[in-house]
Design a protein around this motif. Structure first.
Motif, PDB file in Angstrom:
ATOM      1  N   ARG A 208       0.825  -1.222   0.000  1.00 57.73           N
ATOM      2  CA  ARG A 208       0.000   0.000   0.000  1.00 57.73           C
ATOM      3  C   ARG A 208       0.857   1.270   0.000  1.00 57.73           C
ATOM      4  O   ARG A 208       0.410   2.331  -0.443  1.00 57.73           O
ATOM      5  CB  ARG A 208      -0.948  -0.006   1.196  1.00 57.73           C
ATOM      6  CG  ARG A 208      -0.286   0.044   2.557  1.00 57.73           C
ATOM      7  CD  ARG A 208      -1.341  -0.061   3.651  1.00 57.73           C
ATOM      8  NE  ARG A 208      -0.785   0.001   5.003  1.00 57.73           N
ATOM      9  CZ  ARG A 208      -0.303  -1.041   5.644  1.00 57.73           C
ATOM     10  NH1 ARG A 208      -0.275  -2.246   5.054  1.00 57.73           N
ATOM     11  NH2 ARG A 208       0.161  -0.922   6.884  1.00 57.73           N
ATOM     12  N   PHE A 209       2.088   1.167   0.521  1.00 60.12           N
ATOM     13  CA  PHE A 209       2.972   2.330   0.525  1.00 60.12           C
ATOM     14  C   PHE A 209       3.670   2.537  -0.819  1.00 60.12           C
ATOM     15  O   PHE A 209       4.241   3.598  -1.056  1.00 60.12           O
ATOM     16  CB  PHE A 209       4.022   2.192   1.627  1.00 60.12           C
ATOM     17  CG  PHE A 209       3.446   2.061   3.004  1.00 60.12           C
ATOM     18  CD1 PHE A 209       2.551   3.005   3.494  1.00 60.12           C
ATOM     19  CD2 PHE A 209       3.769   0.981   3.810  1.00 60.12           C
ATOM     20  CE1 PHE A 209       1.997   2.885   4.765  1.00 60.12           C
ATOM     21  CE2 PHE A 209       3.231   0.853   5.080  1.00 60.12           C
ATOM     22  CZ  PHE A 209       2.345   1.806   5.560  1.00 60.12           C
ATOM     23  N   HIS A 210       3.629   1.515  -1.662  1.00 61.14           N
ATOM     24  CA  HIS A 210       4.240   1.624  -2.992  1.00 61.14           C
ATOM     25  C   HIS A 210       3.207   1.969  -4.052  1.00 61.14           C
ATOM     26  O   HIS A 210       3.555   2.367  -5.166  1.00 61.14           O
ATOM     27  CB  HIS A 210       4.921   0.290  -3.336  1.00 61.14           C
ATOM     28  CG  HIS A 210       5.865   0.351  -4.494  1.00 61.14           C
ATOM     29  ND1 HIS A 210       6.772   1.381  -4.679  1.00 61.14           N
ATOM     30  CD2 HIS A 210       6.053  -0.495  -5.548  1.00 61.14           C
ATOM     31  CE1 HIS A 210       7.477   1.156  -5.771  1.00 61.14           C
ATOM     32  NE2 HIS A 210       7.053   0.045  -6.326  1.00 61.14           N
ATOM     33  N   GLY A 211       1.938   1.838  -3.672  1.00 58.84           N
ATOM     34  CA  GLY A 211       0.862   2.088  -4.622  1.00 58.84           C
ATOM     35  C   GLY A 211       0.884   3.464  -5.256  1.00 58.84           C
ATOM     36  O   GLY A 211       0.669   3.597  -6.469  1.00 58.84           O
ATOM     37  N   PRO A 212       1.141   4.553  -4.495  1.00 54.21           N
ATOM     38  CA  PRO A 212       1.162   5.879  -5.113  1.00 54.21           C
ATOM     39  C   PRO A 212       2.168   6.003  -6.245  1.00 54.21           C
ATOM     40  O   PRO A 212       1.898   6.680  -7.239  1.00 54.21           O
ATOM     41  CB  PRO A 212       1.525   6.800  -3.934  1.00 54.21           C
ATOM     42  CG  PRO A 212       0.973   6.099  -2.739  1.00 54.21           C
ATOM     43  CD  PRO A 212       1.205   4.640  -3.012  1.00 54.21           C
ATOM     44  N   HIS A 213       3.312   5.350  -6.113  1.00 59.52           N
ATOM     45  CA  HIS A 213       4.305   5.414  -7.189  1.00 59.52           C
ATOM     46  C   HIS A 213       3.814   4.657  -8.423  1.00 59.52           C
ATOM     47  O   HIS A 213       4.038   5.091  -9.565  1.00 59.52           O
ATOM     48  CB  HIS A 213       5.629   4.822  -6.706  1.00 59.52           C
ATOM     49  CG  HIS A 213       6.728   4.921  -7.715  1.00 59.52           C
ATOM     50  ND1 HIS A 213       7.289   6.128  -8.103  1.00 59.52           N
ATOM     51  CD2 HIS A 213       7.366   3.968  -8.447  1.00 59.52           C
ATOM     52  CE1 HIS A 213       8.228   5.914  -9.001  1.00 59.52           C
ATOM     53  NE2 HIS A 213       8.288   4.611  -9.237  1.00 59.52           N
TER      54      HIS A 213
ATOM     55  N   SER B 208       8.152  10.407  -6.988  1.00 57.18           N
ATOM     56  CA  SER B 208       6.719  10.374  -6.688  1.00 57.18           C
ATOM     57  C   SER B 208       6.408   9.186  -5.773  1.00 57.18           C
ATOM     58  O   SER B 208       5.927   8.141  -6.207  1.00 57.18           O
ATOM     59  CB  SER B 208       5.917  10.272  -7.995  1.00 57.18           C
ATOM     60  OG  SER B 208       4.538  10.299  -7.739  1.00 57.18           O
ATOM     61  N   PHE B 209       6.690   9.365  -4.470  1.00 56.06           N
ATOM     62  CA  PHE B 209       6.596   8.286  -3.498  1.00 56.06           C
ATOM     63  C   PHE B 209       5.604   8.609  -2.384  1.00 56.06           C
ATOM     64  O   PHE B 209       5.347   9.779  -2.075  1.00 56.06           O
ATOM     65  CB  PHE B 209       7.959   8.056  -2.814  1.00 56.06           C
ATOM     66  CG  PHE B 209       9.093   7.754  -3.740  1.00 56.06           C
ATOM     67  CD1 PHE B 209       8.956   6.858  -4.785  1.00 56.06           C
ATOM     68  CD2 PHE B 209      10.330   8.349  -3.532  1.00 56.06           C
ATOM     69  CE1 PHE B 209      10.018   6.575  -5.625  1.00 56.06           C
ATOM     70  CE2 PHE B 209      11.409   8.069  -4.356  1.00 56.06           C
ATOM     71  CZ  PHE B 209      11.255   7.188  -5.414  1.00 56.06           C
ATOM     72  N   HIS B 210       5.123   7.561  -1.753  1.00 59.87           N
ATOM     73  CA  HIS B 210       4.506   7.686  -0.437  1.00 59.87           C
ATOM     74  C   HIS B 210       5.624   8.041   0.554  1.00 59.87           C
ATOM     75  O   HIS B 210       6.769   7.611   0.387  1.00 59.87           O
ATOM     76  CB  HIS B 210       3.851   6.356  -0.042  1.00 59.87           C
ATOM     77  CG  HIS B 210       3.070   6.407   1.224  1.00 59.87           C
ATOM     78  ND1 HIS B 210       3.678   6.386   2.474  1.00 59.87           N
ATOM     79  CD2 HIS B 210       1.728   6.463   1.457  1.00 59.87           C
ATOM     80  CE1 HIS B 210       2.745   6.416   3.409  1.00 59.87           C
ATOM     81  NE2 HIS B 210       1.562   6.476   2.826  1.00 59.87           N
ATOM     82  N   PRO B 211       5.338   8.827   1.603  1.00 57.27           N
ATOM     83  CA  PRO B 211       6.388   9.185   2.552  1.00 57.27           C
ATOM     84  C   PRO B 211       7.128   7.991   3.153  1.00 57.27           C
ATOM     85  O   PRO B 211       8.349   8.064   3.384  1.00 57.27           O
ATOM     86  CB  PRO B 211       5.623   9.961   3.633  1.00 57.27           C
ATOM     87  CG  PRO B 211       4.473  10.576   2.902  1.00 57.27           C
ATOM     88  CD  PRO B 211       4.074   9.556   1.877  1.00 57.27           C
ATOM     89  N   ILE B 212       6.447   6.875   3.384  1.00 53.96           N
ATOM     90  CA  ILE B 212       7.122   5.687   3.929  1.00 53.96           C
ATOM     91  C   ILE B 212       8.143   5.158   2.930  1.00 53.96           C
ATOM     92  O   ILE B 212       9.270   4.787   3.301  1.00 53.96           O
ATOM     93  CB  ILE B 212       6.097   4.588   4.277  1.00 53.96           C
ATOM     94  CG1 ILE B 212       5.165   5.069   5.392  1.00 53.96           C
ATOM     95  CG2 ILE B 212       6.805   3.297   4.685  1.00 53.96           C
ATOM     96  CD1 ILE B 212       5.863   5.371   6.701  1.00 53.96           C
TER      97      ILE B 212
END
Length: 261
Positions: free
Chosen positions: A129-134, A147-151
């Motif tokens: 779920r933390f890699h989904g935004p990328h 373009s990453f999630h902060p985690i």
């Protein structure tokens, strides 16, 4: 330069970090965009990889998420600075260019190992779920590089901390890591095959491999090199995205036919 860096205050380090990461992101992103959208196509050099259009609002989303990553990376410069202040690491002030060259090579290899491990973890069910935004960038652009999630940004941004406590690097060797990392990242996310004549496994075919990772999502977890994907057998077949592109062209043909009718 080592003495200058260690003599800065924490707020100064964070300010310079923001300027540094923001500058290289905007600079490399703009240069890659110009080359792949204007200069190289006009010269007949290379080719675009994924023919599909960008999603509505994609560039704005990538720039916004990248802005957060720049904040994390820039402010995070206080951590390597902190290691130096605590005496847990030190910089070699008198390193010659030969030593610096070797250190950069070692750090480039380590960067690939570090990226593969963290990238592979980000594709597990616990961290996906933390890699989904990328991965919302199905068709990649140079602006997707940060373009990453902060985690995810925190996981990828700690690459120099372990090497620092194991070896006294030159300041210039450590400073080179985000530079060559972002350069390779822009190439990988350019959606452009700069050297179509080389084989799929060649170092110069990194954009082909990473474009496939975004197209089919699993495999090709490496960065610029291929040794980690070879070792762990996570390479994607070179033609893995062809069914997607064929379906796109088929749909485009039907749409064009309906429009002309």
């Amino acid at each position: 330069m080592a003495q200058t860096f260690t003599s800065l205050s924490a707020p100064q380090v964070m300010l310079w970090g923001l300027l540094f990461f923001g500058g290289i992101y905007l600079g490399f992103g703009a240069l890659t965009w110009l080359l792949t959208k204007r200069v190289l196509p006009a010269m007949g050099i290379g080719r675009a990889l994924d023919p599909r259009p960008l999603q509505p609002g994609q560039l704005q989303r990538e720039l916004t998420q990248s802005g957060v990553s720049v904040l994390i990376f820039g402010l995070g410069m206080v951590f390597p600075w902190g290691l130096l202040q605590l005496g847990w690491a030190r910089l070699e002030p008198d390193a010659g260019w030969r030593r610096i060259g070797v250190e950069i090579l070692v750090l480039a290899v380590w960067n690939d190992v570090h990226f593969w491990v963290n990238h592979r973890l980000l594709h597990t069910r616990w961290l996906r779920r933390f890699h989904g935004p990328h991965h919302r960038s199905f068709v990649t652009t140079p602006w997707a590089t940060y373009s990453f999630h902060p985690i995810e940004a925190l996981m990828l941004g700690n690459v120099i901390l372990l090497p620092m406590v194991l070896h006294d690097f030159s300041f210039w060797s450590l400073a080179s890591v985000p530079v060559f990392s972002l350069f390779f990242n822009c190439v990988g996310h350019s959606n452009y095959d700069f050297v179509p004549g080389v084989s799929y496994s060649h170092w110069f075919a990194a954009s082909r491999r990473h474009h496939l990772h975004h197209a089919v999502h699993n495999g090709n977890y490496g960065f610029q090199f291929t040794f980690m994907d070879r070792l762990f057998r996570t390479r994607i077949a070179a033609d893995a995205a062809q069914p997607l592109f064929q379906a796109f062209h088929k749909k485009l043909g039907k749409t064009h036919g309906a429009t002309t009718a």
